[in-house]
Motif scaffolding. Structure first.
Motif, PDB file in Angstrom:
ATOM      1  N   ASP A 708       0.866  -1.178   0.000  1.00  0.00           N
ATOM      2  CA  ASP A 708       0.000   0.000   0.000  1.00  0.00           C
ATOM      3  C   ASP A 708       0.900   1.225   0.000  1.00  0.00           C
ATOM      4  OD1 ASP A 708      -1.723   2.108   0.499  1.00  0.00           O
ATOM      5  OD2 ASP A 708      -2.995   0.966   1.867  1.00  0.00           O
ATOM      6  N   ILE A 709       0.903   1.945  -1.088  1.00  0.00           N
ATOM      7  CA  ILE A 709       1.859   3.033  -1.302  1.00  0.00           C
ATOM      8  C   ILE A 709       1.761   4.127  -0.241  1.00  0.00           C
ATOM      9  CG2 ILE A 709       0.282   4.296  -2.814  1.00  0.00           C
ATOM     10  CD1 ILE A 709       4.054   4.027  -3.386  1.00  0.00           C
ATOM     11  N   ASN A 710       0.598   4.257   0.399  1.00  0.00           N
ATOM     12  CA  ASN A 710       0.389   5.366   1.338  1.00  0.00           C
ATOM     13  C   ASN A 710       0.760   5.029   2.778  1.00  0.00           C
ATOM     14  OD1 ASN A 710      -0.544   7.359  -0.493  1.00  0.00           O
ATOM     15  ND2 ASN A 710      -2.507   6.298  -0.614  1.00  0.00           N
ATOM     16  N   ILE A 711       1.057   3.772   3.095  1.00  0.00           N
ATOM     17  CA  ILE A 711       1.404   3.431   4.480  1.00  0.00           C
ATOM     18  C   ILE A 711       2.670   2.579   4.582  1.00  0.00           C
ATOM     19  CG2 ILE A 711      -0.991   3.552   5.304  1.00  0.00           C
ATOM     20  CD1 ILE A 711      -1.081   0.507   5.201  1.00  0.00           C
ATOM     21  N   CYS A 712       3.201   2.090   3.453  1.00  0.00           N
ATOM     22  CA  CYS A 712       4.333   1.165   3.539  1.00  0.00           C
ATOM     23  C   CYS A 712       5.622   1.920   3.881  1.00  0.00           C
ATOM     24  CB  CYS A 712       4.501   0.406   2.231  1.00  0.00           C
ATOM     25  SG  CYS A 712       5.101   1.402   0.880  1.00  0.00           S
ATOM     26  N   SER A 713       6.598   1.159   4.384  1.00  0.00           N
ATOM     27  CA  SER A 713       7.881   1.748   4.756  1.00  0.00           C
ATOM     28  C   SER A 713       8.775   1.886   3.525  1.00  0.00           C
ATOM     29  CB  SER A 713       8.577   0.868   5.796  1.00  0.00           C
ATOM     30  OG  SER A 713       8.955  -0.373   5.215  1.00  0.00           O
ATOM     31  N   GLU A 714       9.800   2.729   3.673  1.00  0.00           N
ATOM     32  CA  GLU A 714      10.749   2.931   2.572  1.00  0.00           C
ATOM     33  C   GLU A 714      11.528   1.650   2.285  1.00  0.00           C
ATOM     34  OE1 GLU A 714      14.879   5.408   1.870  1.00  0.00           O
ATOM     35  OE2 GLU A 714      13.312   6.341   3.092  1.00  0.00           O
ATOM     36  N   VAL A 715      11.858   0.881   3.337  1.00  0.00           N
ATOM     37  CA  VAL A 715      12.623  -0.359   3.159  1.00  0.00           C
ATOM     38  C   VAL A 715      11.833  -1.353   2.321  1.00  0.00           C
ATOM     39  CG1 VAL A 715      13.711  -2.291   4.347  1.00  0.00           C
ATOM     40  CG2 VAL A 715      13.806  -0.012   5.349  1.00  0.00           C
ATOM     41  N   ILE A 720      10.290  -3.314  -4.418  1.00  0.00           N
ATOM     42  CA  ILE A 720       9.285  -3.478  -5.470  1.00  0.00           C
ATOM     43  C   ILE A 720       9.984  -3.476  -6.830  1.00  0.00           C
ATOM     44  CG2 ILE A 720       7.410  -2.251  -6.659  1.00  0.00           C
ATOM     45  CD1 ILE A 720       6.356  -3.668  -4.311  1.00  0.00           C
ATOM     46  N   ALA A 721       9.502  -4.305  -7.746  1.00  0.00           N
ATOM     47  CA  ALA A 721      10.083  -4.371  -9.093  1.00  0.00           C
ATOM     48  C   ALA A 721      10.098  -2.988  -9.733  1.00  0.00           C
ATOM     49  CB  ALA A 721       9.280  -5.338  -9.956  1.00  0.00           C
ATOM     50  N   GLY A 722      11.224  -2.604 -10.296  1.00  0.00           N
ATOM     51  CA  GLY A 722      11.339  -1.319 -10.977  1.00  0.00           C
ATOM     52  C   GLY A 722      11.790  -0.181 -10.079  1.00  0.00           C
ATOM     53  N   LEU A 723      11.809  -0.406  -8.752  1.00  0.00           N
ATOM     54  CA  LEU A 723      12.227   0.650  -7.824  1.00  0.00           C
ATOM     55  C   LEU A 723      13.580   0.291  -7.219  1.00  0.00           C
ATOM     56  CD1 LEU A 723       8.879   1.422  -5.939  1.00  0.00           C
ATOM     57  CD2 LEU A 723       9.782   2.476  -8.017  1.00  0.00           C
ATOM     58  N   ASN A 724      14.226   1.289  -6.652  1.00  0.00           N
ATOM     59  CA  ASN A 724      15.475   1.087  -5.921  1.00  0.00           C
ATOM     60  C   ASN A 724      15.482   2.025  -4.729  1.00  0.00           C
ATOM     61  OD1 ASN A 724      16.050   3.634  -6.997  1.00  0.00           O
ATOM     62  ND2 ASN A 724      17.285   2.790  -8.668  1.00  0.00           N
ATOM     63  N   ALA A 725      16.608   2.112  -4.040  1.00  0.00           N
ATOM     64  CA  ALA A 725      16.661   2.907  -2.810  1.00  0.00           C
ATOM     65  C   ALA A 725      16.342   4.380  -3.078  1.00  0.00           C
ATOM     66  CB  ALA A 725      18.037   2.764  -2.167  1.00  0.00           C
ATOM     67  N   LYS A 729      13.015   6.395  -1.800  1.00  0.00           N
ATOM     68  CA  LYS A 729      13.182   7.587  -0.962  1.00  0.00           C
ATOM     69  C   LYS A 729      12.413   8.771  -1.551  1.00  0.00           C
ATOM     70  CE  LYS A 729      16.799  10.619   0.877  1.00  0.00           C
ATOM     71  NZ  LYS A 729      18.252  10.935   0.844  1.00  0.00           N
ATOM     72  N   ASN A 730      12.485   8.923  -2.869  1.00  0.00           N
ATOM     73  CA  ASN A 730      11.768  10.020  -3.518  1.00  0.00           C
ATOM     74  C   ASN A 730      10.255   9.871  -3.380  1.00  0.00           C
ATOM     75  OD1 ASN A 730      14.195  11.113  -4.328  1.00  0.00           O
ATOM     76  ND2 ASN A 730      14.143  10.205  -6.371  1.00  0.00           N
ATOM     77  N   ILE A 731       9.767   8.629  -3.440  1.00  0.00           N
ATOM     78  CA  ILE A 731       8.327   8.405  -3.280  1.00  0.00           C
ATOM     79  C   ILE A 731       7.884   8.788  -1.874  1.00  0.00           C
ATOM     80  CG2 ILE A 731       6.581   6.580  -3.098  1.00  0.00           C
ATOM     81  CD1 ILE A 731       7.942   5.194  -5.457  1.00  0.00           C
ATOM     82  N   ILE A 732       8.667   8.396  -0.860  1.00  0.00           N
ATOM     83  CA  ILE A 732       8.317   8.733   0.530  1.00  0.00           C
ATOM     84  C   ILE A 732       8.347  10.247   0.728  1.00  0.00           C
ATOM     85  CG2 ILE A 732       8.995   8.461   2.943  1.00  0.00           C
ATOM     86  CD1 ILE A 732       7.844   5.927   1.696  1.00  0.00           C
TER      87      ILE A 732
END
Length: 994
Positions: A708-715, A720-725, A729-732
């Motif tokens: 859930d993009i609105n409550i999940c942690s950065e770790v 998630i496929a296609g994402l990295n650190a 971080k930018n999404i958070i």
């Protein structure tokens, strides 16, 4: 993925010999110069755009026909053949542009990529002119194989004319090893190949070899060539394994994640070999030692061992081989004359009394013998014959106690390898764990290992050579035939036998390492997908003696409520019991989670005694044991310090232990996978391969569960496929600055999240609609505006981005946004149009998603029309339609982990001394290895079910989620076969899977 259908494997009848060995473990040490040369072959990924710069003369179109002559064309045949191109400037630029023209999804993405690549290719054509000249020399000397290609070429497009047959639900899974794939014939494919666009028929590699990468990949992995060709294109286009598995199933013929990962690793290995070959070619050319024969031999190499064998004499600093020194004396003509014109050969004419090596007839005979031995050992047909011969003869690997081991090695290490001190086994029947054990013993200098090839193999080989391959063209005198026979014996003993030994060892080690890593991956997946225990307040206990047991109580939402330390094993157990009871009652906590580390057994007995006495009444307290592997490492990590600032690291371990039961996936992703400890010989295998595989498994698990993009942690988000650190971080940061995401389209506004990243991650990110409505309604009550978001109603929210006076963002200003109920499903945004058309066909609405009415409408429509007809009408594939149906029918809070086993909660304890042979117990699988299954039966020591006792008939037919029958977390019923109390060993028999 564990939920995918299983595949049985049929033995492949490949064109190339089955004994072509691959290895990336036994590479001979390469010099720093080799590494520098390797870097020259890196594909140029980012090239600055400069449209004003005119193309150089060398890169004008008039040179293109010469480069394209080596490009294979598609003809009517039965195989997909791909020739690798060596750094051709313009052909590489256009390679992956036509890979997947999907009319429903990523048209705009591919157009953007096409424009960028075309612009970046031209200005750099001039820089690669020198390489092109080298490539032309290489292509002249290399003999390319026949160009037999399939007219029915597979595609990466989701728009196709045919249908994909349903996977049959047969009980055809193999057990105890990785799944083996079915080979399909093109006349009756189980998954039909899809048509490629007309101008996207060829896969271009950045380097050119004398073998077809698709064909070799197909034979090494036992997967159909058209599937391998599709897979190469998908990986070339930067697609991730979770995305391919879920949204491109028809292109890979329903392969599971482990099989796809195997293809990816084999492909990378083949490309590494090709790259190393060409860097070695350049190095030898610089030294002026290249010949047409050597070039051809090097371009035929498919493994690092073959390359090492061919190129060893030409290494910098090498004294040169005996054959090289004989050639320098001018004896190569005599050696060739012995084979081609033996009647005219007179060795006496080569005598030079004043030249060392030519002074006597015996010296000349030895020189000729060395040259012939070298020619024999580097001849492809000869090596193919001896390899095939060894496949059909008895070749065994033997290990024995090393002579010096008693002096330099610890006696405990010697005892560990008792089974292998007089060990011999056929290389075709030896187990993977035996190879890893032998290798470990050899590295510790406890064992000596050798490969034994029988004398019959040598005799038959020499007979074949004299009568066929190396038979002189004419009558040869007896003294010349003696030279030839001596050459054959010398070549076999000094050159061919060591090569075969290296190849066999490298092949066995590589296969064993890969299987060990795959086993680790399967166990890790099983552990990560353990069913969560939500809605409970938990007490985590990190056991200890002198420093006490650390306690942590966490809320149902994983918040830390209380931490403490109690000393249960220092004579204060009764007094501390009051404290524990008070904490449990105050926080209404009835579940205790105990880590399995030091003092675990005593702590378990302590709690079990209190529970049996009903000490915690009125609470009905239960406890479970959980692995604390990696908890101490995580507790001192920067991530833990950021998450729990100011908390003692020992108490952080207790928090981590409790959270591992509440949500195993969210907690275990914080720990480096290799520290979780569910593998076998994990320290002996390639650490690069291990890390890549385990990271891929974590990404697969997190993606398929979804976040859930609105409550999940950065770790969690970074896996998630296609994402990295950085992207996580930018999404958070975007979420903290702008409030929750209203729909998936807003992800495109996040810095660093381009079209490709969005395509890969969007389907695995969820947006909870109730959360959005609640958030927006709260904001409406307070201010009527949500940071520039105009709210029209709680049910239908329209958002306007009104950032005035700021720099223009990635997306257009004043974009109209509103929540989309499809964003809470596994349906990819590229399929929203198809999903809406399907909804209109069944008469459903978006607000019925996940409700029983929706399930009824879908079922009745499917019974009436059928999947194939519906998919054809909607112009999509059956696989895509199935994903849409799953997404529409699954409840909003659906979590497929609920199908997996929960932790085993207990109230009492059993001692090892209480066990008897024949006792039937229930237990939980702790670890699965290639030689057996370790089961926790609650006695403080895991029992072992030997692999021979785990048969297919005993496995649960309803739980066919993995290729391996059993994995960590599964509950089983076992019978005690043997108890060895002095060695603390328990042997079990599997009765059934619960």
């Amino acid at each position: 993925m564990s939920s995918l259908p299983r595949r049985a494997k049929v033995q492949v009848q490949g064109v190339l010999p089955k004994d072509e060995f691959s290895s990336f473990s036994e590479l001979s040490s390469a010099s720093e110069e080799d590494d520098k040369e390797d870097s020259a072959w890196e594909p140029q990924k980012k090239v600055p755009r400069s449209r004003k710069q005119p193309p150089s003369k060398e890169s004008k179109p008039k040179r293109m026909p010469r480069v394209k002559k080596n490009t294979p064309q598609i003809s009517d045949g039965s195989e997909v053949v791909v020739k690798e191109e060596l750094n051709s400037s313009d052909t590489i630029a256009d390679t992956a542009l036509e890979d997947r023209k999907n009319k429903l999804d990523t048209v705009q993405t591919l157009k953007t990529a096409k424009t960028k690549r075309k612009c970046s290719a031209q200005p750099h054509a001039a820089q690669r002119t020198k390489k092109l000249k080298v490539d032309e020399e290489t292509s002249k000397a290399s003999n390319l194989e026949g160009e037999s290609n399939s007219s029915e070429t597979p595609s990466t497009s989701t728009m196709w004319g045919g249908t994909c047959k349903k996977e049959e639900n047969e009980d055809d899974f193999t057990f105890g090893q990785s799944p083996l794939k079915k080979m399909k014939t093109e006349t009756c494919p189980q998954g039909q190949p899809v048509k490629f666009p007309a101008n996207a028929n060829n896969i271009k590699e950045e380097v050119e070899m004398n073998w077809d990468i698709v064909q070799v990949l197909s034979e090494r992995t036992n997967i159909e060539p058209w599937v391998c060709a599709n897979t190469i294109r998908l990986f070339n286009d930067d697609n991730t394994i979770p995305f391919i598995i879920r949204y491109r199933k028809e292109l890979i013929n329903n392969l599971d994640a482990d099989s796809l990962r195997e293809v990816q690793q084999t492909l990378e290995e083949l490309r590494a070999v090709a790259k190393k070959v060409h860097s070695t070619i350049q190095k030898i050319k610089k030294e002026g030692k290249m010949s047409e024969c050597l070039l051809k031999a090097m371009l035929n190499c498919k493994t690092f061992e073959e390359l090492e064998h061919v190129s060893a004499p030409y290494k910098t600093g090498s004294k040169g081989t005996k054959a090289q020194r004989a050639r320098q004396l001018g004896l190569e003509g005599a050696a060739r004359a012995l084979l081609e014109k033996p009647g005219e050969l007179s060795l006496l004419s080569y005598i030079r009394p004043d030249v060392k090596g030519l002074s006597t007839l015996q010296d000349i005979e030895i020189g000729v013998q060395h040259i012939l031995a070298d020619m024999i050992a580097k001849d492809k047909d000869t090596l193919d014959f001896i390899r095939n011969l060894c496949q059909n003869r008895h070749v065994c690997i033997q290990s024995s106690l090393a002579k010096v081991s008693s002096k330099k090695v610890n006696e405990k290490d010697v005892d560990k390898f008792l089974l292998y001190q007089h060990f011999s086994c056929n290389i075709r029947s030896i187990h993977h764990h035996q190879i890893l054990a032998i290798n470990r013993g050899e590295n510790l200098k406890v064992l000596t290992v050798k490969v034994n090839i029988s004398d019959g193999v040598k005799d038959e080989f020499c007979r074949w050579c004299i009568q066929n391959r190396w038979r002189p063209r004419g009558f040869a005198r007896p003294e010349l035939m003696k030279i030839l026979r001596d050459s054959l014996n010398d070549s076999f003993k000094r050159l061919i036998y060591p090569l075969l030994c290296r190849e066999f060892r490298a092949k066995l080690t590589s296969d064993a390492e890969k299987e060990s890593v795959m086993m680790f991956g399967r166990n890790l997946r099983q552990l990560l997908l353990t069913s969560p225990v939500p809605g409970r307040t938990l007490m985590g206990v990190d056991p200890g003696y002198k420093h006490g047991c650390k306690l942590a109580i966490i809320s149902p939402t994983s918040q830390i409520l209380h931490t403490d330390v109690v000393y249960l094993h220092c004579g204060q157990g009764f007094r501390e019991a009051e404290k524990i009871k008070r904490l449990l009652l105050n926080f209404n906590c009835s579940t205790v989670v105990i880590g399995n580390g030091t003092a675990c057994r005593e702590t378990e007995a302590y709690f079990a005694d209190l529970i049996m006495k009903n000490y915690f009444a009125p609470l009905d307290v239960v406890y479970c044991i959980v692995s604390e592997a990696g908890a101490s490492i995580y507790s001192v990590s920067p991530e833990a310090n950021k998450e729990m600032p100011g908390l003692d690291p020992n108490l952080r371990s207790a928090v981590s232990i409790a959270r591992r039961v509440q949500d195993p996936l969210a907690e275990l992703v914080k720990i480096e996978p290799k520290h979780i400890g569910v593998g076998m010989y994990q320290h002996d295998v390639s650490q690069t391969l291990l890390k890549a595989t385990l990271d891929s498994v974590v990404e697969e698990c997190v993606s398929f569960v979804g976040v859930d993009i609105n409550i999940c942690s950065e770790v969690l988000l970074r896996h998630i496929a296609g994402l990295n650190a950085n992207r996580a971080k930018n999404i958070i940061e975007w979420r903290e600055k702008n409030g929750p995401f209203i729909n998936r389209e807003q992800l495109k506004k996040v810095k660093g999240l381009g079209p490709k990243s969005f395509q890969q991650c969007a389907g695995f990110i969820r947006i909870n609609q109730d959360y959005i409505r609640t958030f927006c309604s709260q904001q409406t009550e307070s201010s009527g505006q949500i940071r520039g978001v105009a709210v029209t109603s709680s049910a239908d929210i329209e958002v306007t981005n009104e950032k005035q006076g700021k720099k223009k963002s990635k997306t257009a200003v004043n974009v109209l946004l509103k929540p989309n109920p499809l964003d809470q499903t596994c349906i990819h945004p590229e399929s929203y149009d198809i999903a809406m058309r399907f909804l209109s066909s069944i008469g459903g609405t978006l607000y019925e998603i996940g409700k029983p009415e929706m399930q009824q409408k879908i079922n009745s429509f499917l019974e009436k029309e059928g999947m194939e007809k519906i998919a054809e009408r909607l112009q999509t594939t059956v696989h895509t339609l199935q994903v849409i149906i799953d997404g529409l029918s699954q409840p909003e809070s659906f979590d497929f982990r609920t199908d997996f086993d929960k932790p085993d909660f207990k109230r009492s304890i059993v001692c090892l001394e209480d066990l008897q042979v024949g006792t039937v117990l229930t237990g939980k699988v702790e670890n699965a290895t290639l030689f057996g299954i370790f089961v926790d039966i609650g006695v403080g020591k895991s029992g072992l079910i030997p692999i021979r006792n785990v048969t297919e008939a005993k496995l649960s037919k309803t739980k066919k989620r993995r290729s391996l029958g059993l994995g960590p977390g599964e509950r089983v019923e076992v019978q005690v076969l043997n108890i060895d109390i002095p060695r603390s060993r328990i042997t079990l028999d599997l009765i059934r899977v619960l």
